[in-house]
Design a protein around this motif. Sequence first.
Motif, PDB file in Angstrom:
ATOM      1  N   THR A  77       0.848  -1.187   0.000  1.00 41.98           N
ATOM      2  CA  THR A  77       0.000   0.000   0.000  1.00 41.98           C
ATOM      3  C   THR A  77       0.891   1.247   0.000  1.00 41.98           C
ATOM      4  OG1 THR A  77      -0.097  -0.009   2.421  1.00 41.98           O
ATOM      5  CG2 THR A  77      -1.867  -1.163   1.250  1.00 41.98           C
ATOM      6  N   GLY A  78       0.255   2.405  -0.054  1.00 41.75           N
ATOM      7  CA  GLY A  78       0.983   3.660   0.067  1.00 41.75           C
ATOM      8  C   GLY A  78       2.106   3.809  -0.940  1.00 41.75           C
ATOM      9  N   THR A  79       3.280   4.177  -0.446  1.00 43.89           N
ATOM     10  CA  THR A  79       4.440   4.403  -1.315  1.00 43.89           C
ATOM     11  C   THR A  79       4.822   3.157  -2.097  1.00 43.89           C
ATOM     12  OG1 THR A  79       5.303   6.086   0.213  1.00 43.89           O
ATOM     13  CG2 THR A  79       6.859   5.108  -1.353  1.00 43.89           C
ATOM     14  N   ASP A  80       4.734   1.988  -1.457  1.00 42.62           N
ATOM     15  CA  ASP A  80       5.089   0.741  -2.152  1.00 42.62           C
ATOM     16  C   ASP A  80       4.112   0.464  -3.298  1.00 42.62           C
ATOM     17  OD1 ASP A  80       7.279   0.269  -0.523  1.00 42.62           O
ATOM     18  OD2 ASP A  80       6.136  -0.905   0.925  1.00 42.62           O
ATOM     19  N   ALA A  81       2.837   0.775  -3.074  1.00 41.23           N
ATOM     20  CA  ALA A  81       1.854   0.600  -4.149  1.00 41.23           C
ATOM     21  C   ALA A  81       2.155   1.553  -5.299  1.00 41.23           C
ATOM     22  CB  ALA A  81       0.444   0.835  -3.606  1.00 41.23           C
ATOM     23  N   ARG A  82       2.588   2.754  -4.973  1.00 43.70           N
ATOM     24  CA  ARG A  82       2.944   3.718  -6.030  1.00 43.70           C
ATOM     25  C   ARG A  82       4.130   3.219  -6.853  1.00 43.70           C
ATOM     26  NH1 ARG A  82       1.105   8.328  -2.404  1.00 43.70           N
ATOM     27  NH2 ARG A  82      -0.589   9.264  -3.634  1.00 43.70           N
ATOM     28  N   HIS A  83       5.053   2.514  -6.211  1.00 39.48           N
ATOM     29  CA  HIS A  83       6.189   1.955  -6.949  1.00 39.48           C
ATOM     30  C   HIS A  83       5.711   0.903  -7.954  1.00 39.48           C
ATOM     31  CE1 HIS A  83       9.138   3.121  -3.493  1.00 39.48           C
ATOM     32  NE2 HIS A  83       8.891   4.129  -4.305  1.00 39.48           N
ATOM     33  N   VAL A  84       4.712   0.096  -7.549  1.00 35.13           N
ATOM     34  CA  VAL A  84       4.161  -0.917  -8.452  1.00 35.13           C
ATOM     35  C   VAL A  84       3.475  -0.233  -9.639  1.00 35.13           C
ATOM     36  CG1 VAL A  84       2.500  -2.809  -8.688  1.00 35.13           C
ATOM     37  CG2 VAL A  84       3.882  -2.612  -6.610  1.00 35.13           C
ATOM     38  N   LEU A  85       2.728   0.826  -9.366  1.00 35.36           N
ATOM     39  CA  LEU A  85       2.068   1.571 -10.444  1.00 35.36           C
ATOM     40  C   LEU A  85       3.101   2.199 -11.378  1.00 35.36           C
ATOM     41  CD1 LEU A  85      -0.738   3.305  -8.359  1.00 35.36           C
ATOM     42  CD2 LEU A  85      -1.080   1.591 -10.140  1.00 35.36           C
ATOM     43  N   ALA A  86       4.179   2.712 -10.806  1.00 31.43           N
ATOM     44  CA  ALA A  86       5.235   3.320 -11.635  1.00 31.43           C
ATOM     45  C   ALA A  86       5.869   2.281 -12.555  1.00 31.43           C
ATOM     46  CB  ALA A  86       6.291   3.958 -10.735  1.00 31.43           C
ATOM     47  N   ALA A  87       6.050   1.060 -12.045  1.00 30.88           N
ATOM     48  CA  ALA A  87       6.615  -0.010 -12.868  1.00 30.88           C
ATOM     49  C   ALA A  87       5.682  -0.358 -14.019  1.00 30.88           C
ATOM     50  CB  ALA A  87       6.893  -1.232 -12.003  1.00 30.88           C
ATOM     51  N   ALA A  88       4.388  -0.371 -13.747  1.00 25.01           N
ATOM     52  CA  ALA A  88       3.408  -0.659 -14.810  1.00 25.01           C
ATOM     53  C   ALA A  88       3.420   0.431 -15.853  1.00 25.01           C
ATOM     54  CB  ALA A  88       2.013  -0.809 -14.188  1.00 25.01           C
ATOM     55  N   ARG A  89       3.550   1.691 -15.421  1.00 27.75           N
ATOM     56  CA  ARG A  89       3.636   2.798 -16.392  1.00 27.75           C
ATOM     57  C   ARG A  89       4.914   2.701 -17.211  1.00 27.75           C
ATOM     58  NH1 ARG A  89       1.268   5.996 -12.185  1.00 27.75           N
ATOM     59  NH2 ARG A  89       3.354   6.566 -11.445  1.00 27.75           N
ATOM     60  N   HIS A  90       5.999   2.330 -16.567  1.00 25.02           N
ATOM     61  CA  HIS A  90       7.273   2.181 -17.274  1.00 25.02           C
ATOM     62  C   HIS A  90       7.173   1.105 -18.362  1.00 25.02           C
ATOM     63  CE1 HIS A  90      11.588   2.216 -17.931  1.00 25.02           C
ATOM     64  NE2 HIS A  90      11.591   0.904 -17.820  1.00 25.02           N
ATOM     65  N   ALA A  91       6.467   0.009 -18.029  1.00 23.56           N
ATOM     66  CA  ALA A  91       6.299  -1.070 -19.017  1.00 23.56           C
ATOM     67  C   ALA A  91       5.534  -0.578 -20.232  1.00 23.56           C
ATOM     68  CB  ALA A  91       5.569  -2.245 -18.366  1.00 23.56           C
ATOM     69  N   LEU A  92       4.592   0.327 -20.029  1.00 21.89           N
ATOM     70  CA  LEU A  92       3.852   0.900 -21.163  1.00 21.89           C
ATOM     71  C   LEU A  92       4.763   1.785 -22.008  1.00 21.89           C
ATOM     72  CD1 LEU A  92       0.499   1.899 -19.426  1.00 21.89           C
ATOM     73  CD2 LEU A  92       0.824   0.112 -21.135  1.00 21.89           C
TER      74      LEU A  92
END
Length: 278
Positions: A260-275
Motif C-alpha cells: 500500500t501507500g508508497t510501495d503501491a505507487r512503486h508498483v504503479l510506476a513499474a506498470a507505467r514504465h512497461a507501457l
Amino acid sequence: MSDFQRAREALGARLHRLRADAGLTGREMASRLGWPHSKISKLENGRQTATTADLAAWAEATGRTDLSDALRSDLAGLETHYRSWRRRLAGGHQHVQREAGMEERSAHIVRAYEPTVVPGLLQTPDYARHVLHAAALHQSPRDTDEALRERMRRQELLYESGRCFRFIVWEGALHARVCPPDMLRLQLDRLDGLIGLDTVSIAIIPFSATLPLSLRHGFWIHDRSFVTVETINASLHLDDQADVALYLRAWELYEQVTVTGTDARHVLAAARHALGAI
C-alpha cells in the motif's frame, strides 16, 4: 425486483401454504415455535431469509418433515442465487450499473477484490468504456453511453465522508491491455491519485508476493451482509453468513501480502514504465 428477491418470496409463499394447510394462524405458529410473530410475517412475505434451522422447525411444526429436504433445496437456491446475465442484460447495462450503485450506497464498508481488471469504482471513463464494450459477449443492447454515465455516478460515493471503500487488485490487472496503452496510462495515473484519499484504500498484490491461496475470481463484500461474485454467465448474490465469513477470510489472506501507500505507487510506476517501453 432481483431474481434473488423473487426466489425469497417464492420460498415465503411456500412456507405460508404449509402453515395454512396445517390450520395454524400466524400467531399460533409463532407460539408453537417460540418466535416473535413478526418473524413469521417476514419469512412468509420474503422480507427475511430463513436459515436451515428455521426450515427444519417449520416443517416439524406443520407436520411436514417429509418436505425438509425440499425446503433446504429451495434455501440453497437462495444462498447461491444466480442472477443470470442473459436476463439482467436483456434491457441493457444501465440498470445493472444503477443496481450496483444502490447496493454500494446501502453499505458502510465495501471491500472489492479484483485479479483481472481495475474495479469499476476506480475506472476512468475511457477505461470503463472499453470494459463495457467487452461485455458484447452477452449480445445485450448497446447502451454503453448510458451505462458509462451510471458507472461514473457511482464513483461519487468515493468522496462521501464516513464511507469506507477498500480495494485489493492483483498487479497483473495493471498490465492487462483492456484498452489502448495511452488510456491505460491515464488509468494508472488515476489509481495513483486516489491513494491517500480518506475514504479509499488501494492495496496491490505484487507479482513477487508469496500467495496464501491461488488467485480466484473477483468478489465484492458489502459490510458483512452479502457478497457478489461475477462469473461469465451470472452474478451470484451470497448472503448466507457462512459464505460471507468465507469470503472475508479470503480477503484477509490476500490483504496480508499486499503493498500500500508508497510501495503501491512503486508498483504503479513499474506498470507505467512497461507501457513506455512499448
